[in-house]
Write a protein that holds these residues in place. Structure first.
Motif, PDB file in Angstrom:
ATOM      1  N   PRO A   1       0.813  -1.227   0.000  1.00  0.00           N
ATOM      2  CA  PRO A   1       0.000   0.000   0.000  1.00  0.00           C
ATOM      3  C   PRO A   1       0.844   1.274   0.000  1.00  0.00           C
ATOM      4  N   VAL A   2       1.999   1.226   0.645  1.00  0.00           N
ATOM      5  CA  VAL A   2       2.887   2.393   0.666  1.00  0.00           C
ATOM      6  C   VAL A   2       3.424   2.653  -0.737  1.00  0.00           C
ATOM      7  N   ASP A   3       3.845   1.598  -1.416  1.00  0.00           N
ATOM      8  CA  ASP A   3       4.355   1.743  -2.777  1.00  0.00           C
ATOM      9  C   ASP A   3       3.262   2.255  -3.708  1.00  0.00           C
ATOM     10  N   ARG A   4       2.052   1.735  -3.566  1.00  0.00           N
ATOM     11  CA  ARG A   4       0.942   2.192  -4.405  1.00  0.00           C
ATOM     12  C   ARG A   4       0.678   3.685  -4.196  1.00  0.00           C
ATOM     13  N   ALA A   5       0.678   4.111  -2.941  1.00  0.00           N
ATOM     14  CA  ALA A   5       0.396   5.516  -2.632  1.00  0.00           C
ATOM     15  C   ALA A   5       1.475   6.434  -3.184  1.00  0.00           C
ATOM     16  N   ILE A   6       2.728   6.099  -2.933  1.00  0.00           N
ATOM     17  CA  ILE A   6       3.831   6.941  -3.400  1.00  0.00           C
ATOM     18  C   ILE A   6       3.887   6.958  -4.922  1.00  0.00           C
ATOM     19  N   SER A   7       3.691   5.804  -5.553  1.00  0.00           N
ATOM     20  CA  SER A   7       3.714   5.735  -7.024  1.00  0.00           C
ATOM     21  C   SER A   7       2.601   6.575  -7.628  1.00  0.00           C
ATOM     22  N   HIS A   8       1.418   6.525  -6.994  1.00  0.00           N
ATOM     23  CA  HIS A   8       0.296   7.329  -7.488  1.00  0.00           C
ATOM     24  C   HIS A   8       0.620   8.815  -7.429  1.00  0.00           C
TER      25      HIS A   8
ATOM     26  N   VAL B   1      10.933  12.336  -0.159  1.00  0.00           N
ATOM     27  CA  VAL B   1       9.955  11.409   0.410  1.00  0.00           C
ATOM     28  C   VAL B   1      10.484  11.070   1.797  1.00  0.00           C
ATOM     29  N   ILE B   2       9.842  11.630   2.812  1.00  0.00           N
ATOM     30  CA  ILE B   2      10.343  11.557   4.180  1.00  0.00           C
ATOM     31  C   ILE B   2       9.610  10.467   4.960  1.00  0.00           C
ATOM     32  N   PHE B   3      10.359   9.700   5.710  1.00  0.00           N
ATOM     33  CA  PHE B   3       9.777   8.699   6.610  1.00  0.00           C
ATOM     34  C   PHE B   3      10.057   9.138   8.039  1.00  0.00           C
ATOM     35  N   THR B   4       9.019   9.258   8.860  1.00  0.00           N
ATOM     36  CA  THR B   4       9.198   9.631  10.260  1.00  0.00           C
ATOM     37  C   THR B   4       9.514   8.383  11.067  1.00  0.00           C
ATOM     38  N   SER B   5      10.711   8.340  11.616  1.00  0.00           N
ATOM     39  CA  SER B   5      11.183   7.150  12.308  1.00  0.00           C
ATOM     40  C   SER B   5      12.011   7.554  13.520  1.00  0.00           C
ATOM     41  N   PRO B   6      11.874   6.864  14.665  1.00  0.00           N
ATOM     42  CA  PRO B   6      12.653   7.238  15.850  1.00  0.00           C
ATOM     43  C   PRO B   6      14.157   7.086  15.668  1.00  0.00           C
TER      44      PRO B   6
ATOM     45  N   ARG C   1      12.113   1.595   3.362  1.00  0.00           N
ATOM     46  CA  ARG C   1      13.209   2.496   3.707  1.00  0.00           C
ATOM     47  C   ARG C   1      14.354   2.382   2.710  1.00  0.00           C
ATOM     48  N   GLU C   2      14.531   1.210   2.157  1.00  0.00           N
ATOM     49  CA  GLU C   2      15.626   0.989   1.217  1.00  0.00           C
ATOM     50  C   GLU C   2      15.342   1.563  -0.170  1.00  0.00           C
ATOM     51  N   HIS C   3      14.081   1.506  -0.603  1.00  0.00           N
ATOM     52  CA  HIS C   3      13.783   1.801  -2.001  1.00  0.00           C
ATOM     53  C   HIS C   3      12.811   2.962  -2.250  1.00  0.00           C
ATOM     54  N   LEU C   4      12.007   3.345  -1.261  1.00  0.00           N
ATOM     55  CA  LEU C   4      10.939   4.308  -1.531  1.00  0.00           C
ATOM     56  C   LEU C   4      11.140   5.681  -0.900  1.00  0.00           C
ATOM     57  N   VAL C   5      11.858   5.768   0.199  1.00  0.00           N
ATOM     58  CA  VAL C   5      12.028   7.061   0.875  1.00  0.00           C
ATOM     59  C   VAL C   5      13.411   7.622   0.574  1.00  0.00           C
ATOM     60  N   THR C   6      13.504   8.944   0.653  1.00  0.00           N
ATOM     61  CA  THR C   6      14.777   9.617   0.402  1.00  0.00           C
ATOM     62  C   THR C   6      15.414  10.141   1.680  1.00  0.00           C
TER      63      THR C   6
END
Length: 225
Positions: free
Chosen positions: A66-73, A83-88, A122-127
């Motif tokens: 679902p994350v890939d679908r959303a970002i690709s859309h 493309v930011i991922f909020t992570s501790p 984290r490896e392929h979709l976020v920057t």
């Protein structure tokens, strides 16, 4: 600027994004903030976005599909600067980072949830991976709001007095100097005489000295950066 936020809890973001500076910036057309429910990008009838982790660890993990679908859309409609991922365990968010990001055009923020996300995201979709502190929250929605607020308020025209943002804490690696307003005396507690003197050069010098002193006392590490 456009900020797209991907989340499993869109209702958690609605009220803060509709208030104060964030609302005014959107009303003025300075920023557009769009919240997307990740469940809308699932293909299963239960709109499930998580599953058990391989290897038997406790907790649930956000699935990559679902994350890939959303970002690709979103990427099919426009180009994105980040493309930011909020992570501790991400890079510590800071005022200089907010300054730089306020000049970007399009940003996606993915809110983490559950035990975490499939690491392939984290490896392929976020920057970029960003944390707002060394602690763990229920999800990435609150950090996404912090990042969004810190960025949008810096956009020219978002706040009434643009010079005000330039004197905020951390803009020059210093905490802000003490500030006061009327009355000049309350319960015997007086405003420093220098602020009532009218000598702007001396006032500016006092403010700088106070900023350095407060930083040395409260956040000495900032002076080494």
């Amino acid at each position: 600027m456009r900020i797209d936020i991907l989340t499993v809890l869109p209702e958690m973001l609605e009220s803060p994004l509709g208030c104060s500076i964030l609302k005014r910036a959107q009303d003025k057309g300075l920023a557009r903030i769009v919240v997307h429910n990740l469940r809308d990008y699932t293909t299963n009838k239960h709109r499930k976005v998580d599953d058990y982790p391989f290897g038997g660890e406790a907790g649930m993990v956000m699935q990559i599909e679902p994350v890939d679908r959303a970002i690709s859309h979103l990427k099919s409609e426009r180009d994105y600067d980040e493309v930011i991922f909020t992570s501790p365990d991400g890079e510590q968010f800071s005022q200089p980072m907010a300054n730089r990001m306020s000049m970007l055009e399009n940003i996606i923020i993915l809110c983490g949830h559950y035990k975490g996300v499939d690491y392939r995201i984290r490896e392929h979709l976020v920057t970029r991976e960003i944390t707002v502190g060394d602690y763990v929250l229920t999800g990435g929605e609150l950090p996404a709001l912090v990042i969004t607020d810190a960025i949008v308020r810096l956009i020219p025209g978002a706040i009434g007095d643009e010079q005000s943002a330039l004197s905020d804490s951390f803009q020059d690696n210093l905490l802000a100097a003490p500030i006061y307003t009327r009355p000049a005396e309350y319960k015997g507690w007086k405003v420093p005489d220098i602020l009532l003197s009218g000598h702007q050069a001396r006032i500016d010098e006092w403010r700088h000295q106070q900023a350095v002193e407060r930083t040395r006392r409260l956040r000495p590490g900032l002076l080494d950066e």
